[in-house]
Design an enzyme around this catalytic site. Structure first.
Site, PDB file in Angstrom:
ATOM      1  N   SER A  38       0.850  -1.189   0.000  1.00  0.00           N
ATOM      2  CA  SER A  38       0.000   0.000   0.000  1.00  0.00           C
ATOM      3  C   SER A  38       0.893   1.249   0.000  1.00  0.00           C
ATOM      4  O   SER A  38       1.753   1.386  -0.865  1.00  0.00           O
ATOM      5  CB  SER A  38      -0.956  -0.043   1.188  1.00  0.00           C
ATOM      6  OG  SER A  38      -1.956   0.946   1.082  1.00  0.00           O
ATOM      7  N   GLU A  82      -8.743  -5.015  -5.100  1.00  0.00           N
ATOM      8  CA  GLU A  82      -8.157  -4.123  -4.106  1.00  0.00           C
ATOM      9  C   GLU A  82      -9.212  -3.300  -3.364  1.00  0.00           C
ATOM     10  O   GLU A  82      -9.158  -3.168  -2.151  1.00  0.00           O
ATOM     11  CB  GLU A  82      -7.172  -3.159  -4.787  1.00  0.00           C
ATOM     12  CG  GLU A  82      -5.926  -3.808  -5.340  1.00  0.00           C
ATOM     13  CD  GLU A  82      -4.866  -4.021  -4.287  1.00  0.00           C
ATOM     14  OE1 GLU A  82      -5.101  -3.653  -3.116  1.00  0.00           O
ATOM     15  OE2 GLU A  82      -3.798  -4.558  -4.630  1.00  0.00           O
ATOM     16  N   HIS A 142      -7.724  -5.521  -0.613  1.00  0.00           N
ATOM     17  CA  HIS A 142      -6.459  -4.834  -0.344  1.00  0.00           C
ATOM     18  C   HIS A 142      -5.803  -5.377   0.928  1.00  0.00           C
ATOM     19  O   HIS A 142      -6.368  -5.293   2.015  1.00  0.00           O
ATOM     20  CB  HIS A 142      -6.767  -3.340  -0.174  1.00  0.00           C
ATOM     21  CG  HIS A 142      -5.574  -2.458  -0.047  1.00  0.00           C
ATOM     22  ND1 HIS A 142      -4.629  -2.329  -1.038  1.00  0.00           N
ATOM     23  CD2 HIS A 142      -5.181  -1.615   0.952  1.00  0.00           C
ATOM     24  CE1 HIS A 142      -3.716  -1.454  -0.656  1.00  0.00           C
ATOM     25  NE2 HIS A 142      -4.016  -1.015   0.555  1.00  0.00           N
TER      26      HIS A 142
END
Length: 508
Positions: A207, A334, A424
């Site tokens: 991330s 995601e 995610h």
């Protein structure tokens, strides 16, 4: 002499579960996980930092430093995992500390490969000390693992003309980036004492941590501090111009009740005003999907012309990170939480696409109708591709002419919470072997979930470790990106066609 620190560690086990290591920084007392045969050293201060000033390295520790507990987290409002009850250490501005996990065995002649992890959290939250990122499982397989904190939010990324004038280099807005560089310098100076090879350092992050890896690939001051890189669900264009940062900083200072040039006033602002409490209701949690909101967050690295000169993707394309092998990839869904705020019909989908990509609404509708019958799900896929998946894969394409580059796609959903998809960060507990940590535990509550995840967990760990050792994830026949293939990390990992051409045409 390089491995004398590691020998001290081995001798230290004679005194029970306390483990000692002698480093250039000083003598450290850590702990020992007997089952995993891994020693750990937590909360080591690598630098001190005054508010909005460059970090000052901590070169010496007096006496025996007790490194058995995590140090403070950097001030923040939290991240998605902590909002769901995940552990975060107490917060303090004196937060520049790190953790090290090392195998309890004599290192090979060249030393163990070193894997340095940068945590995510939109550059506004998180800590290396979250249980999700525990390095024990990876270290038990013959690598030294390091995680570190860096300053977050306004403390890490505020840009102001007065700060630029005060700085001896004329920089502002990159305090978090300077922390990262200082942590990597600490690794360079000290990691041999833990059995690690300072000439074989792999930087990996997820991330915002993946975006930070991209940024460091483009930062001239990071040359020689790491030699391989892994970008997980990141992207190499998430930086701001100095003009954007300065304009925002002036407005922000006014919101805080200070003149932009009154640094004394700004430095007196209490932390509770810098990081006010937030709405923790279920509805707010569902809509505050980290990946989906990140593009609008103002706190990011800046193109200050001192530490960062180019958009990182441009730097990769121009060969600024030539010779650094790179792995890039993302999850298939995601931003799956975006379904909860997605449009109800295709006309609404096309309108919302037009807001992000003018002139592409009709084309996007055609492309995403082929993937799903539901406009809300199409919107979630569109956001996945636009915000994270395609920017991450683009980094691999950019680096491929200059160094070995490998791409992947995670496409596994927990049978316990299948509706969440391959969201995610779903790969993190599998990569770190921290499935029993909360809230990751919720994904693995059944035997079916555990069994279906084992091939994926083994493949992720093996590939990452093999890449750290050799610079090439040769296992399972993973070819380079330029060959047109990627690794599919699903219930049965294996080679798949490169998803970039199919999924990313809209975003090139």
């Amino acid at each position: 002499m390089r491995w004398i620190g590691a020998l001290v560690v081995l001798l230290g086990t004679a005194w029970g579960h306390s483990v000692f290591v002698l480093t250039p920084q000083g003598r450290l007392q850590g702990g020992y996980n007997q089952q995993a045969r891994v020693a750990y050293f937590l909360g080591i201060p690598y630098a001190r930092a005054e508010r909005w000033k460059a970090p000052q390295p901590v070169m010496r520790l007096e006496g025996v430093f007790q490194a058995t507990q995590p140090g403070p987290a950097c001030p923040q409002r939290g991240v998605f995992t902590t909002r769901l009850g995940g552990y975060l250490p107490p917060q303090s501005e004196d937060c520049l500390n790190l953790g090290v996990w090392m195998p309890m065995a004599a290192p090979p002649p060249e030393g163990y490969p070193v894997m340095v992890f940068i945590h995510g959290g939109s550059y506004t939250g998180g800590s290396w000390a979250e249980p999700l990122y525990d390095g024990t499982s990876l270290a038990s397989q013959g690598v030294v693992v390091v995680g570190f904190n860096y300053r977050l939010g306004s403390l890490g990324w505020l840009a102001l003309p007065a700060l630029q004038q005060e700085d001896p280099h004329g920089s502002t807005g990159n305090y978090g980036l300077l922390d990262m560089l200082e942590a990597l310098r600490w690794v360079r100076r000290n990691i041999a004492a833990f059995g690690g090879n300072p000439d074989n350092v792999t930087l990996f992050g997820q991330s915002a941590g993946g975006m930070a890896v991209c940024t460091l690939l483009a930062a001239p001051a990071a040359r020689g501090l790491f030699y391989k890189a892994i970008v997980q669900s990141g992207g190499c264009e998430y930086v701001r111009t100095l003009e954007q940062g300065l304009a925002w900083g002036v407005r922000w200072a006014a919101q805080m009740g200070c003149e932009a040039g009154d640094l004394a006033c700004l430095r007196r602002i209490p932390l509770e005003r810098l990081f006010p409490p937030e709405d923790r209701s279920i509805g707010a949690l569902l809509q505050r999907v980290e990946a989906g909101e990140f593009a609008e967050v103002p706190w990011k690295p800046h193109l200050d012309g001192v530490w960062l000169h180019k958009i990182p993707l441009q730097a990769l394309r121009e060969g600024d990170a030539a010779g650094v092998p790179l792995v890039v990839g993302a999850t298939a869904q995601e931003t799956w939480g975006e379904r909860f705020v997605g449009p109800a019909d295709w006309a609404g989908f096309a309108r919302r696409v037009e807001e992000k990509l003018p002139g592409q609404g009709a084309r996007a509708e055609q492309l995403y109708r082929a993937r799903t019958a539901f406009p809300a799900e199409a919107w979630a896929y569109f956001q996945t591709d636009r915000i994270l998946l395609c920017p991450t894969l683009a980094a691999g394409v950019a680096q491929a002419p200059h160094a070995p580059s490998y791409s992947y796609l995670v496409d596994w959903a927990s049978p316990v919470l299948e509706g969440l998809g391959s969201f995610h960060g779903i790969e993190l507990p599998l990569l770190f072997g921290t499935e029993a940590s909360w809230p990751a535990l919720a994904l693995f509550l059944t035997q079916e979930a555990l069994e279906s995840s084992r091939p994926l967990a083994r493949a992720l760990q093996a590939q990452w470790i093999n890449f750290a050792r050799t610079g090439a994830p040769f296992l399972l026949g993973w070819p380079e990106t330029r060959a047109g293939y990627a690794m599919g990390f699903s219930a049965q990992p294996g080679r798949i066609p490169d998803p970039y051409p199919e999924r990313c045409g809209l975003f090139r």
